[in-house]
Design a protein around this motif. Structure first.
Motif, PDB file in Angstrom:
ATOM      1  N   LEU A  15       1.706   2.233  12.418  1.00 40.99           N
ATOM      2  CA  LEU A  15       2.738   2.459  11.424  1.00 40.99           C
ATOM      3  C   LEU A  15       2.089   2.458  10.054  1.00 40.99           C
ATOM      4  O   LEU A  15       0.994   1.930   9.879  1.00 40.99           O
ATOM      5  N   GLY A  16       2.756   3.072   9.107  1.00 44.00           N
ATOM      6  CA  GLY A  16       2.279   3.126   7.737  1.00 44.00           C
ATOM      7  C   GLY A  16       3.244   2.414   6.813  1.00 44.00           C
ATOM      8  O   GLY A  16       4.458   2.503   6.992  1.00 44.00           O
ATOM      9  N   ILE A  17       2.692   1.693   5.841  1.00 44.98           N
ATOM     10  CA  ILE A  17       3.512   1.029   4.837  1.00 44.98           C
ATOM     11  C   ILE A  17       2.923   1.290   3.457  1.00 44.98           C
ATOM     12  O   ILE A  17       1.756   1.639   3.332  1.00 44.98           O
ATOM     13  N   THR A  18       3.748   1.121   2.443  1.00 46.66           N
ATOM     14  CA  THR A  18       3.298   1.203   1.066  1.00 46.66           C
ATOM     15  C   THR A  18       3.636  -0.118   0.390  1.00 46.66           C
ATOM     16  O   THR A  18       4.771  -0.587   0.479  1.00 46.66           O
ATOM     17  N   VAL A  19       2.649  -0.720  -0.255  1.00 42.30           N
ATOM     18  CA  VAL A  19       2.800  -1.979  -0.982  1.00 42.30           C
ATOM     19  C   VAL A  19       2.671  -1.658  -2.468  1.00 42.30           C
ATOM     20  O   VAL A  19       1.748  -0.953  -2.869  1.00 42.30           O
ATOM     21  N   ARG A  20       3.613  -2.171  -3.270  1.00 36.93           N
ATOM     22  CA  ARG A  20       3.619  -1.880  -4.710  1.00 36.93           C
ATOM     23  C   ARG A  20       3.461  -3.154  -5.537  1.00 36.93           C
ATOM     24  O   ARG A  20       3.836  -4.235  -5.076  1.00 36.93           O
ATOM     25  N   ASP A  21       2.975  -3.014  -6.764  1.00 35.29           N
ATOM     26  CA  ASP A  21       2.744  -4.181  -7.605  1.00 35.29           C
ATOM     27  C   ASP A  21       4.018  -4.817  -8.153  1.00 35.29           C
ATOM     28  O   ASP A  21       3.975  -5.857  -8.788  1.00 35.29           O
ATOM     29  N   ASN A  22       5.181  -4.245  -7.876  1.00 41.18           N
ATOM     30  CA  ASN A  22       6.445  -4.879  -8.267  1.00 41.18           C
ATOM     31  C   ASN A  22       6.941  -5.825  -7.174  1.00 41.18           C
ATOM     32  O   ASN A  22       8.105  -6.202  -7.147  1.00 41.18           O
ATOM     33  N   LYS A  23       6.032  -6.192  -6.246  1.00 36.14           N
ATOM     34  CA  LYS A  23       6.294  -7.136  -5.152  1.00 36.14           C
ATOM     35  C   LYS A  23       7.231  -6.590  -4.081  1.00 36.14           C
ATOM     36  O   LYS A  23       7.908  -7.343  -3.387  1.00 36.14           O
ATOM     37  N   THR A  24       7.273  -5.256  -3.936  1.00 36.97           N
ATOM     38  CA  THR A  24       8.058  -4.652  -2.869  1.00 36.97           C
ATOM     39  C   THR A  24       7.142  -3.879  -1.928  1.00 36.97           C
ATOM     40  O   THR A  24       6.032  -3.513  -2.287  1.00 36.97           O
ATOM     41  N   TRP A  25       7.626  -3.650  -0.711  1.00 34.34           N
ATOM     42  CA  TRP A  25       6.916  -2.818   0.268  1.00 34.34           C
ATOM     43  C   TRP A  25       7.959  -2.025   1.044  1.00 34.34           C
ATOM     44  O   TRP A  25       9.127  -2.410   1.127  1.00 34.34           O
ATOM     45  N   ASP A  26       7.545  -0.879   1.553  1.00 40.86           N
ATOM     46  CA  ASP A  26       8.440  -0.115   2.410  1.00 40.86           C
ATOM     47  C   ASP A  26       7.634   0.600   3.491  1.00 40.86           C
ATOM     48  O   ASP A  26       6.429   0.799   3.371  1.00 40.86           O
ATOM     49  N   VAL A  27       8.337   0.929   4.538  1.00 45.96           N
ATOM     50  CA  VAL A  27       7.724   1.644   5.658  1.00 45.96           C
ATOM     51  C   VAL A  27       7.628   3.105   5.272  1.00 45.96           C
ATOM     52  O   VAL A  27       8.620   3.732   4.910  1.00 45.96           O
ATOM     53  N   SER A  28       6.422   3.661   5.344  1.00 43.94           N
ATOM     54  CA  SER A  28       6.243   5.073   5.022  1.00 43.94           C
ATOM     55  C   SER A  28       6.118   5.927   6.286  1.00 43.94           C
ATOM     56  O   SER A  28       6.172   7.141   6.207  1.00 43.94           O
TER      57      SER A  28
END
Length: 99
Positions: A15-28
């Protein structure tokens, strides 16, 4: 320092995910249905690494990895744990893009 990272995880199912510096992540991308959630928040602790959290439960731990320690344009890899689906299933991850 990267402000976002796209990460490919492999627990025998990818699976792929994206992690962002605003402390959120989502499944890509999750074609095999590894997770039952679409994203959430994350936290970093030096003794654990980055915990991906959704619905107040830890979903994945990226062992020893930190977005703030990842230079933009770099890639990284390591171990990951999948929770709670399979009680600490060990897998791997690779940062495929950091910006």
């Amino acid at each position: 320092m990267a402000t976002a990272a796209t990460i490919l995880l492999d627990f025998g199912r990818q699976l792929g995910i994206t992690v962002r510096d605003n402390k959120t992540w989502d499944v890509s991308g999750d074609p095999k249905g590894v997770l039952d959630v679409d994203g959430g928040v994350w936290k970093f602790t030096p003794t654990t690494g980055t915990e991906l959290i959704s619905n107040k439960l830890t979903q994945i731990v990226l062992v020893g990895w930190s977005l703030s320690a990842t230079p933009a344009g770099s890639s990284d890899d390591g171990m990951a744990y999948l929770f709670p689906e399979t009680a600490n299933e060990l897998g791997s991850f690779k940062v495929t893009l950091s910006t």
